[in-house]
Design an enzyme around this catalytic site. Structure first.
Site, PDB file in Angstrom:
ATOM      1  N   GLU A 197       0.824  -1.216   0.000  1.00 13.48           N
ATOM      2  CA  GLU A 197       0.000   0.000   0.000  1.00 13.48           C
ATOM      3  C   GLU A 197       0.855   1.262   0.000  1.00 13.48           C
ATOM      4  O   GLU A 197       0.546   2.236  -0.681  1.00 13.48           O
ATOM      5  CB  GLU A 197      -0.949   0.021   1.205  1.00 13.48           C
ATOM      6  CG  GLU A 197      -1.984  -1.089   1.222  1.00 13.48           C
ATOM      7  CD  GLU A 197      -3.075  -0.931   0.170  1.00 13.48           C
ATOM      8  OE1 GLU A 197      -3.100   0.077  -0.553  1.00 13.48           O
ATOM      9  OE2 GLU A 197      -3.909  -1.850   0.074  1.00 13.48           O
ATOM     10  N   GLU A 202     -19.077  -6.055  -4.540  1.00  8.30           N
ATOM     11  CA  GLU A 202     -17.679  -6.422  -4.284  1.00  8.30           C
ATOM     12  C   GLU A 202     -17.320  -7.738  -4.986  1.00  8.30           C
ATOM     13  O   GLU A 202     -16.189  -7.913  -5.425  1.00  8.30           O
ATOM     14  CB  GLU A 202     -17.447  -6.527  -2.772  1.00  8.30           C
ATOM     15  CG  GLU A 202     -16.050  -6.913  -2.339  1.00  8.30           C
ATOM     16  CD  GLU A 202     -14.980  -5.857  -2.674  1.00  8.30           C
ATOM     17  OE1 GLU A 202     -15.314  -4.777  -3.183  1.00  8.30           O
ATOM     18  OE2 GLU A 202     -13.800  -6.148  -2.412  1.00  8.30           O
ATOM     19  N   GLU A 255     -12.036  -0.392 -10.647  1.00  6.10           N
ATOM     20  CA  GLU A 255     -11.612  -1.357 -11.670  1.00  6.10           C
ATOM     21  C   GLU A 255     -12.504  -1.391 -12.907  1.00  6.10           C
ATOM     22  O   GLU A 255     -12.019  -1.596 -14.032  1.00  6.10           O
ATOM     23  CB  GLU A 255     -11.505  -2.766 -11.066  1.00  6.10           C
ATOM     24  CG  GLU A 255     -10.366  -2.936 -10.060  1.00  6.10           C
ATOM     25  CD  GLU A 255     -10.646  -2.344  -8.683  1.00  6.10           C
ATOM     26  OE1 GLU A 255     -11.825  -2.056  -8.386  1.00  6.10           O
ATOM     27  OE2 GLU A 255      -9.691  -2.152  -7.902  1.00  6.10           O
ATOM     28  N   ASP A 300      -4.172 -10.151  -8.494  1.00  6.23           N
ATOM     29  CA  ASP A 300      -4.451  -9.162  -9.551  1.00  6.23           C
ATOM     30  C   ASP A 300      -3.269  -8.361 -10.112  1.00  6.23           C
ATOM     31  O   ASP A 300      -2.835  -8.558 -11.260  1.00  6.23           O
ATOM     32  CB  ASP A 300      -5.572  -8.206  -9.114  1.00  6.23           C
ATOM     33  CG  ASP A 300      -5.393  -7.602  -7.719  1.00  6.23           C
ATOM     34  OD1 ASP A 300      -4.320  -7.764  -7.134  1.00  6.23           O
ATOM     35  OD2 ASP A 300      -6.340  -6.960  -7.238  1.00  6.23           O
TER      36      ASP A 300
HETATM   37  C1  DMJ Z   1      -6.423   0.250  -5.110  1.00  2.00           C
HETATM   38  O1  DMJ Z   1      -5.679   0.569  -3.998  1.00  2.00           O
HETATM   39  C2  DMJ Z   1      -5.577  -0.379  -6.178  1.00  2.00           C
HETATM   40  O2  DMJ Z   1      -6.248  -0.363  -7.400  1.00  2.00           O
HETATM   41  C3  DMJ Z   1      -5.233  -1.806  -5.856  1.00  2.00           C
HETATM   42  O3  DMJ Z   1      -4.543  -2.433  -6.907  1.00  2.00           O
HETATM   43  C4  DMJ Z   1      -6.490  -2.584  -5.572  1.00  2.00           C
HETATM   44  N1  DMJ Z   1      -7.332  -1.965  -4.580  1.00  2.00           N
HETATM   45  C5  DMJ Z   1      -7.608  -0.553  -4.686  1.00  2.00           C
HETATM   46  C6  DMJ Z   1      -8.823  -0.188  -5.493  1.00  2.00           C
HETATM   47  O4  DMJ Z   1      -9.884  -1.024  -5.489  1.00  2.00           O
END
Ligand code: DMJ
Length: 563
Positions: free
Chosen positions: A186, A439, A464, A330
């Site tokens: 993060e 979600e 996304e 992902d």
């Molecule tokens: C963001 O912090 C980034 O896109 C991460 O790759 C996935 N989660 C969140 C958004 O949903």
């Protein structure tokens, strides 16, 4: 990826230095090309060494943080000349409706920022119902996640006054001298990515120096036998380890991750930022660290060509056979194709890993529902779970981006696959009462593209789906993607806009919705940026010049044929 927001369960001992990765100089040749002359030439000069304690040494896998100070002066003007398009585009001959829609998104950004500034400046995120700030436990004592995440969006949208407010906060109040447990992933995608993008867009030194300083604090996470980093890092300075801060510079695995494992989407989502940290600092250590993970993953045997989500940083073996292109997996896939693009197509290892991974995913996980919707299932030790997370919806955009660069015979195939997945994700929005997506949605027991569990019905302002609309628009110019994006704008306005900002909602199938009282920082970094770009000409943050990190922070492609 998106992870449970809990602190690590127990500290594990810090490990010895990792194996030194190879091909480091090669990776940095591009960096050197963009760099000007060294800021100081005297060998062993102490000027650049933090604390002035000892001269810089050649980087190795175990280089401590203070030895990563910049020996090179990055030539920003030269970098700007290498761009093929003006950053904010040329804005010629657009139709009035598209312009009006873009201006609407800009107004939403201003509203989100103004409320954050008024009620939560300096906290990480805004709580728009209670009109206060949220700190959370992901960022190890760092503050201002929304400021750093918003910088480049404010700049691109030409919200000049607001950009100056954000910059001023970074200059005067952004304190890196903290001592808490942070998520390596993060902090990297939001803070390092946000600062790097702000620097490349504006040339303001403050963003570069903060990015490098923060990057150094992340390095101890890589001190494992394999060089695969652990997920949690204490941001305190390693060399100030004392009775009062006994954990400084130590790293842990997440308490909930099985057997002390590291997460694929975490250690596989560092490459873009870390290569740029090396490029700007002239210090190869960052690129080395990120490349090690790539090499380890390239070499390791993969079950049916698939990458499980959990790997031991001690043994380098897979820990659990759960495969997902959604959460936990992902952005690893995303960074493979983007690493190749960012290297000006030189990183052929990353491209081959991407191609092979996508082939395995298609073979084992891509399915079509009875109603004709294409989706990507998850895999648990051999059994398929017919579920797609909202997070997995980024894959339409990723496959679209890759399609442009696939060989002629595969290109149309991937364009079609990207379009089908994006269509399925759109269906997950269209089938809800709020026109926002849950979600997670499932394809079983007669259900198609809808959540079946109460716990999966929420929407937290995630990007996304609109991210995929943006890539599909740029790839095809099919107007339906702009229409779908506009549906999202209207739904956000109707269901998520509250008196003091935007809030997530607890159930997309129920109106009026219950709000969750959180304006996520990625709403400003990603959701609004991708919506804005959807209504821009293609030369705004052109894909010829930029790749977006997984938090939508634009990082430049290293044009190697630039003279
Ligand atoms: C963001 O912090 C980034 O896109 C991460 O790759 C996935 N989660 C969140 C958004 O949903």
């Amino acid at each position: 990826t998106d992870l449970p927001r809990s602190p690590p369960a127990a500290a594990e001992p810090r490990h010895a230095s990792p194996a030194a990765p190879r091909r480091l100089r090669e990776k940095l040749r591009t960096a050197a090309r963009m760099a000007g002359p060294p800021a100081h030439t005297a060998p062993g000069s102490r000027q650049q060494v933090q604390g002035g304690e000892r001269p810089p040494e050649p980087a190795t896998g175990s280089t401590p943080a203070r030895e990563t100070r910049a020996p090179l002066r990055f030539d920003y003007e030269r970098f700007r000349q290498s761009l093929r398009h003006p950053v904010r585009g040329s804005r010629s001959g657009e139709d009035p409706e598209t312009r009006a829609r873009r201006m609407k998104v800009k107004e939403m950004m201003k509203f989100a920022w103004d409320n954050y500034k008024q009620y939560a400046l300096g906290k990480n995120e805004l709580r728009p119902l209670t009109k206060n700030g949220h700190i959370g436990n992901m960022f190890g004592g760092l503050r201002g996640a929304t400021v750093v995440d918003a910088l480049d969006t404010l700049y691109i949208m030409e919200l000049e006054e607001e950009f100056q407010e954000a910059k001023k906060w970074v200059e005067n109040s952004f304190d890196l001298n903290v001592n808490g447990e942070a998520s390596l992933f993060e902090v990297n995608i939001r803070y390092v990515g946000g600062l790097l993008a702000a620097y490349y867009l504006t040339g303001e030194e403050v963003f570069k120096s903060k990015a490098l300083e923060l990057g150094e604090k992340l390095l101890p996470a890589f001190n494992t036998p394999t060089g695969i980093p652990r997920g949690v890092i204490n941001l305190g300075r390693q060399d100030t380890l004392s009775l009062f801060s006994p954990c400084s510079g130590m790293s842990w695995s997440w308490g909930w991750a099985s057997a002390g494992s590291s997460i694929l989407a975490e250690f596989g989502t560092l490459h873009l930022e870390f290569l740029h940290l090396s490029e700007l600092s002239g210090n190869p250590v960052f690129a080395e660290k990120a490349s090690t993970s790539q090499h380890v993953l390239n070499r390791i045997e993969k079950p049916q060509g698939l990458y499980p989500n959990f790997l031991s940083p001690v043994t380098g073996n897979w820990v659990q056979h759960h495969v997902s292109i959604g959460g936990l997996g992902d952005s690893f896939y995303e960074y493979l194709i983007k690493s190749w693009l960012m290297s000006d197509k030189k990183d052929t290892e990353a491209k081959k890993m991407y191609d092979d991974a996508l082939e395995a995913i298609e073979k084992h996980l891509v399915k079509k529902s009875a109603g004709g919707l294409t989706y990507i299932a998850e895999w648990r030790g051999g059994a398929l779970e017919h579920k797609m997370g909202h997070l997995a919806c980024f894959s339409g955009g990723m496959i679209a981006l890759g399609a442009e660069h696939a060989g002629e015979e595969r290109k149309q195939h991937y364009v079609d696959l990207a379009a089908e997945i994006t269509n399925t994700c759109h269906e997950s929005y269209a089938r809800s009462d709020t026109k926002l997506g849950p979600e997670a949605f499932r394809f079983d027991a007669g259900t198609e593209a809808m959540a079946t569990r109460l716990s999966e019905r929420y929407y937290i302002l995630r990007p996304e789906v609109v991210e995929s609309y943006m890539y599909m628009w740029r790839l095809t110019h099919d107007p339906k993607y702009r229409e779908w994006g506009w549906e999202v704008v209207k739904a956000l306005e109707k269901h998520c806009r509250v008196e003091a900002g935007f809030s997530g909602i607890r159930d997309v199938y129920s109106t009026p919705p219950f709000h969750d009282n959180m304006q996520q920082s990625f709403f400003l970094a990603e959701t609004l940026k991708y919506l804005y770009l959807l209504f821009c000409e293609d030369d705004v943050l052109s894909l010829d010049d930029w790749v977006f990190n997984t938090e939508a922070h634009p990082l430049p492609i290293n044009h190697t044929n630039f003279k």
